[in-house]
Design a protein around this motif. Sequence first.
Motif, PDB file in Angstrom:
ATOM      1  N   ASN A 175       0.816  -1.208   0.000  1.00 21.99           N
ATOM      2  CA  ASN A 175       0.000   0.000   0.000  1.00 21.99           C
ATOM      3  C   ASN A 175       0.855   1.266   0.000  1.00 21.99           C
ATOM      4  O   ASN A 175       0.350   2.356  -0.297  1.00 21.99           O
ATOM      5  N   ALA A 176       2.135   1.130   0.313  1.00 23.91           N
ATOM      6  CA  ALA A 176       3.045   2.284   0.296  1.00 23.91           C
ATOM      7  C   ALA A 176       3.291   2.778  -1.129  1.00 23.91           C
ATOM      8  O   ALA A 176       3.642   3.940  -1.330  1.00 23.91           O
ATOM      9  N   VAL A 177       3.131   1.876  -2.121  1.00 22.68           N
ATOM     10  CA  VAL A 177       3.401   2.243  -3.523  1.00 22.68           C
ATOM     11  C   VAL A 177       2.247   1.764  -4.406  1.00 22.68           C
ATOM     12  O   VAL A 177       2.408   0.835  -5.206  1.00 22.68           O
ATOM     13  N   PRO A 178       1.084   2.375  -4.308  1.00 25.71           N
ATOM     14  CA  PRO A 178      -0.085   1.875  -5.045  1.00 25.71           C
ATOM     15  C   PRO A 178       0.044   1.945  -6.553  1.00 25.71           C
ATOM     16  O   PRO A 178      -0.690   1.254  -7.263  1.00 25.71           O
ATOM     17  N   LEU A 179       0.969   2.760  -7.069  1.00 24.62           N
ATOM     18  CA  LEU A 179       1.116   2.891  -8.518  1.00 24.62           C
ATOM     19  C   LEU A 179       2.263   2.057  -9.079  1.00 24.62           C
ATOM     20  O   LEU A 179       2.537   2.103 -10.272  1.00 24.62           O
ATOM     21  N   MET A 180       2.956   1.292  -8.236  1.00 29.00           N
ATOM     22  CA  MET A 180       4.031   0.417  -8.709  1.00 29.00           C
ATOM     23  C   MET A 180       3.573  -1.028  -8.654  1.00 29.00           C
ATOM     24  O   MET A 180       2.862  -1.428  -7.726  1.00 29.00           O
ATOM     25  N   GLY A 181       3.941  -1.808  -9.649  1.00 26.20           N
ATOM     26  CA  GLY A 181       3.594  -3.225  -9.644  1.00 26.20           C
ATOM     27  C   GLY A 181       4.250  -3.931  -8.475  1.00 26.20           C
ATOM     28  O   GLY A 181       5.455  -3.791  -8.251  1.00 26.20           O
ATOM     29  N   PHE A 182       3.470  -4.691  -7.705  1.00 26.51           N
ATOM     30  CA  PHE A 182       3.987  -5.416  -6.544  1.00 26.51           C
ATOM     31  C   PHE A 182       3.292  -6.765  -6.496  1.00 26.51           C
ATOM     32  O   PHE A 182       2.078  -6.832  -6.303  1.00 26.51           O
ATOM     33  N   ASP A 183       4.047  -7.834  -6.720  1.00 22.52           N
ATOM     34  CA  ASP A 183       3.478  -9.186  -6.678  1.00 22.52           C
ATOM     35  C   ASP A 183       4.076  -9.934  -5.503  1.00 22.52           C
ATOM     36  O   ASP A 183       5.298 -10.111  -5.414  1.00 22.52           O
ATOM     37  N   ASN A 184       3.208 -10.372  -4.593  1.00 22.88           N
ATOM     38  CA  ASN A 184       3.625 -11.208  -3.469  1.00 22.88           C
ATOM     39  C   ASN A 184       3.247 -12.644  -3.792  1.00 22.88           C
ATOM     40  O   ASN A 184       2.068 -12.990  -3.838  1.00 22.88           O
ATOM     41  N   ILE A 185       4.242 -13.469  -4.029  1.00 24.50           N
ATOM     42  CA  ILE A 185       4.018 -14.812  -4.573  1.00 24.50           C
ATOM     43  C   ILE A 185       4.190 -15.842  -3.459  1.00 24.50           C
ATOM     44  O   ILE A 185       5.173 -15.807  -2.718  1.00 24.50           O
ATOM     45  N   ILE A 186       3.243 -16.768  -3.359  1.00 21.94           N
ATOM     46  CA  ILE A 186       3.303 -17.831  -2.353  1.00 21.94           C
ATOM     47  C   ILE A 186       3.518 -19.158  -3.077  1.00 21.94           C
ATOM     48  O   ILE A 186       2.650 -19.579  -3.854  1.00 21.94           O
ATOM     49  N   PRO A 187       4.634 -19.834  -2.871  1.00 24.63           N
ATOM     50  CA  PRO A 187       4.925 -21.070  -3.619  1.00 24.63           C
ATOM     51  C   PRO A 187       4.249 -22.309  -3.024  1.00 24.63           C
ATOM     52  O   PRO A 187       4.893 -23.327  -2.751  1.00 24.63           O
ATOM     53  N   SER A 188       2.934 -22.253  -2.832  1.00 16.95           N
ATOM     54  CA  SER A 188       2.202 -23.328  -2.146  1.00 16.95           C
ATOM     55  C   SER A 188       2.317 -24.657  -2.885  1.00 16.95           C
ATOM     56  O   SER A 188       2.534 -25.709  -2.274  1.00 16.95           O
ATOM     57  N   TYR A 189       2.153 -24.608  -4.203  1.00 13.33           N
ATOM     58  CA  TYR A 189       2.209 -25.847  -4.996  1.00 13.33           C
ATOM     59  C   TYR A 189       3.582 -26.492  -4.889  1.00 13.33           C
ATOM     60  O   TYR A 189       3.710 -27.710  -4.708  1.00 13.33           O
ATOM     61  N   GLN A 190       4.638 -25.684  -4.989  1.00 13.39           N
ATOM     62  CA  GLN A 190       5.993 -26.210  -4.919  1.00 13.39           C
ATOM     63  C   GLN A 190       6.271 -26.844  -3.557  1.00 13.39           C
ATOM     64  O   GLN A 190       6.967 -27.863  -3.458  1.00 13.39           O
ATOM     65  N   VAL A 191       5.717 -26.244  -2.505  1.00 14.81           N
ATOM     66  CA  VAL A 191       5.916 -26.766  -1.148  1.00 14.81           C
ATOM     67  C   VAL A 191       5.249 -28.135  -1.005  1.00 14.81           C
ATOM     68  O   VAL A 191       5.862 -29.098  -0.516  1.00 14.81           O
ATOM     69  N   LEU A 192       3.996 -28.234  -1.436  1.00  9.40           N
ATOM     70  CA  LEU A 192       3.275 -29.503  -1.304  1.00  9.40           C
ATOM     71  C   LEU A 192       3.895 -30.583  -2.178  1.00  9.40           C
ATOM     72  O   LEU A 192       3.955 -31.758  -1.783  1.00  9.40           O
ATOM     73  N   LYS A 193       4.363 -30.197  -3.338  1.00  9.80           N
ATOM     74  CA  LYS A 193       5.032 -31.160  -4.223  1.00  9.80           C
ATOM     75  C   LYS A 193       6.276 -31.739  -3.544  1.00  9.80           C
ATOM     76  O   LYS A 193       6.517 -32.952  -3.580  1.00  9.80           O
ATOM     77  N   ALA A 194       7.068 -30.868  -2.914  1.00  8.14           N
ATOM     78  CA  ALA A 194       8.272 -31.323  -2.210  1.00  8.14           C
ATOM     79  C   ALA A 194       7.902 -32.171  -0.992  1.00  8.14           C
ATOM     80  O   ALA A 194       8.567 -33.165  -0.680  1.00  8.14           O
ATOM     81  N   TRP A 340      17.536 -33.747   7.820  1.00  9.27           N
ATOM     82  CA  TRP A 340      16.181 -33.275   8.114  1.00  9.27           C
ATOM     83  C   TRP A 340      15.761 -32.089   7.243  1.00  9.27           C
ATOM     84  O   TRP A 340      14.593 -31.689   7.275  1.00  9.27           O
ATOM     85  N   PHE A 341      16.692 -31.518   6.461  1.00  8.30           N
ATOM     86  CA  PHE A 341      16.358 -30.341   5.668  1.00  8.30           C
ATOM     87  C   PHE A 341      16.061 -30.720   4.219  1.00  8.30           C
ATOM     88  O   PHE A 341      16.801 -31.477   3.591  1.00  8.30           O
ATOM     89  N   HIS A 342      14.962 -30.193   3.682  1.00 10.20           N
ATOM     90  CA  HIS A 342      14.531 -30.503   2.315  1.00 10.20           C
ATOM     91  C   HIS A 342      14.345 -29.193   1.547  1.00 10.20           C
ATOM     92  O   HIS A 342      13.657 -28.283   2.011  1.00 10.20           O
ATOM     93  N   ILE A 343      14.945 -29.110   0.362  1.00 13.81           N
ATOM     94  CA  ILE A 343      14.904 -27.881  -0.443  1.00 13.81           C
ATOM     95  C   ILE A 343      13.676 -27.878  -1.345  1.00 13.81           C
ATOM     96  O   ILE A 343      13.385 -28.863  -2.036  1.00 13.81           O
ATOM     97  N   VAL A 344      12.976 -26.768  -1.353  1.00 10.85           N
ATOM     98  CA  VAL A 344      11.847 -26.537  -2.264  1.00 10.85           C
ATOM     99  C   VAL A 344      12.373 -25.644  -3.389  1.00 10.85           C
ATOM    100  O   VAL A 344      12.658 -24.467  -3.176  1.00 10.85           O
ATOM    101  N   ASP A 345      12.522 -26.211  -4.571  1.00  8.48           N
ATOM    102  CA  ASP A 345      13.084 -25.470  -5.709  1.00  8.48           C
ATOM    103  C   ASP A 345      11.998 -24.610  -6.354  1.00  8.48           C
ATOM    104  O   ASP A 345      11.001 -25.121  -6.853  1.00  8.48           O
ATOM    105  N   CYS A 346      12.212 -23.292  -6.345  1.00  5.72           N
ATOM    106  CA  CYS A 346      11.221 -22.345  -6.896  1.00  5.72           C
ATOM    107  C   CYS A 346      11.712 -21.650  -8.160  1.00  5.72           C
ATOM    108  O   CYS A 346      11.062 -20.710  -8.631  1.00  5.72           O
TER     109      CYS A 346
END
Length: 383
Positions: A175-194, A340-346
């Motif tokens: 909301n600080a920059v209403p005239l600039m493109g801002f995409d907040n991406i959630i990698p839900s599919y990639q997480v569940l796939k991993a 115990w650590f698993h990488i989610v490739d995005c």
Amino acid sequence: MSKLIKTAQVFNPAVSVAPLGIIAMDGAKELGEKINDYLVTWAKQSGQDIDTFLIPCSCPRFQSGDAKALISKTVRGYDLFIVCDTGNYSCTYSYFGHENRMSPDDHYQDLKRIIQAAAGKAHRINVIMPLLYGGRQHRRNYRESLDCAWMLHELQAIGVSNLMTFDAHDPRVMNAVPLMGFDNIIPSYQVLKALFKSFPDIQLDKDHFMVVSPDEGAMSRNMYYASAMEVNLGMFYKRRDYSTIINGRNPIVAHEYLGNDVKDMNIFIADDIISSGESMLDIAYELKKRDAKKILAYATYSIFTAGPEKYDKAYKEGMIDAVFGTNLTYIPDWLKEREWFHIVDCSKYVSYFVASLNHDMSVSEILDPHEKIKTLLEAHRKA
């Protein structure tokens, strides 16, 4: 996303906004190269003779610590995508004879230097900043700075058209920059796939699986996972001592649980960041006290500022079964080696965004991959 894949594979330069150029800054070289590999593959499939979209650059420093940016190829008329990892602490520079690690401030300053070096000649400038600079200082309490909002104002002022980030701590900062493109991406599919790849035998139903939010701030992302998988949702809230301030924050006294019984349930916990990791471990121990079965934690940025030793101990004791984290920020070798650590490739996911924006296409299918998740869940349940 099938239409998007077909369009990405066509990758027609005749309908692109402008010639595509990618600048992978120090700290984001590995991610930038992976993005480039996908884009080059799609370009070759469409008949183009292209070896790389990467534009070489550097930000050398003098011994005094002063720096400058150099772009080694023309960017005139390019649709420029600058990839910046503000969390990569492995990058160093010499400062008065001492080896100094780059901080988020250093990475952000170098980003502005690269934009300056383009000198307004690019057709359009887009910034891919997965770990949002100042993202944890997104709102003001008392007399405090507003680092994230100020950063967005600065980028807009120097000519950035679009900014892409992943799992922002609070996406309302846009909301600080209403005239600039801002995409907040959630990698839900990639997480569940991993998750399903690492734990193929996990049962996804209300009798065996639950999603638990680690706190009230993470409720929305955990609600999404619970709704998508059609399982129950629980949550913890942090009881704090508001009479004391330590390191600028009120210390956590206890984690209180609200929700269904977790006995014999496999638990999935999602958060945006594991910093020291203590809160996530506290929650894992609390769930184990309630006889939960497997504890599967995920954080988009698993940075482990206090090291992995406590998690090694918890894993050995059976208190936590896995931690998933994306490759959107720097992952040190010692973390990659942990069982115990698993990488989610995005990287492929980011590549879809770059291809779509370069062709002025809608990104709504990427932002909401509900159909892909539905197909993935059906395949997992049938397996």
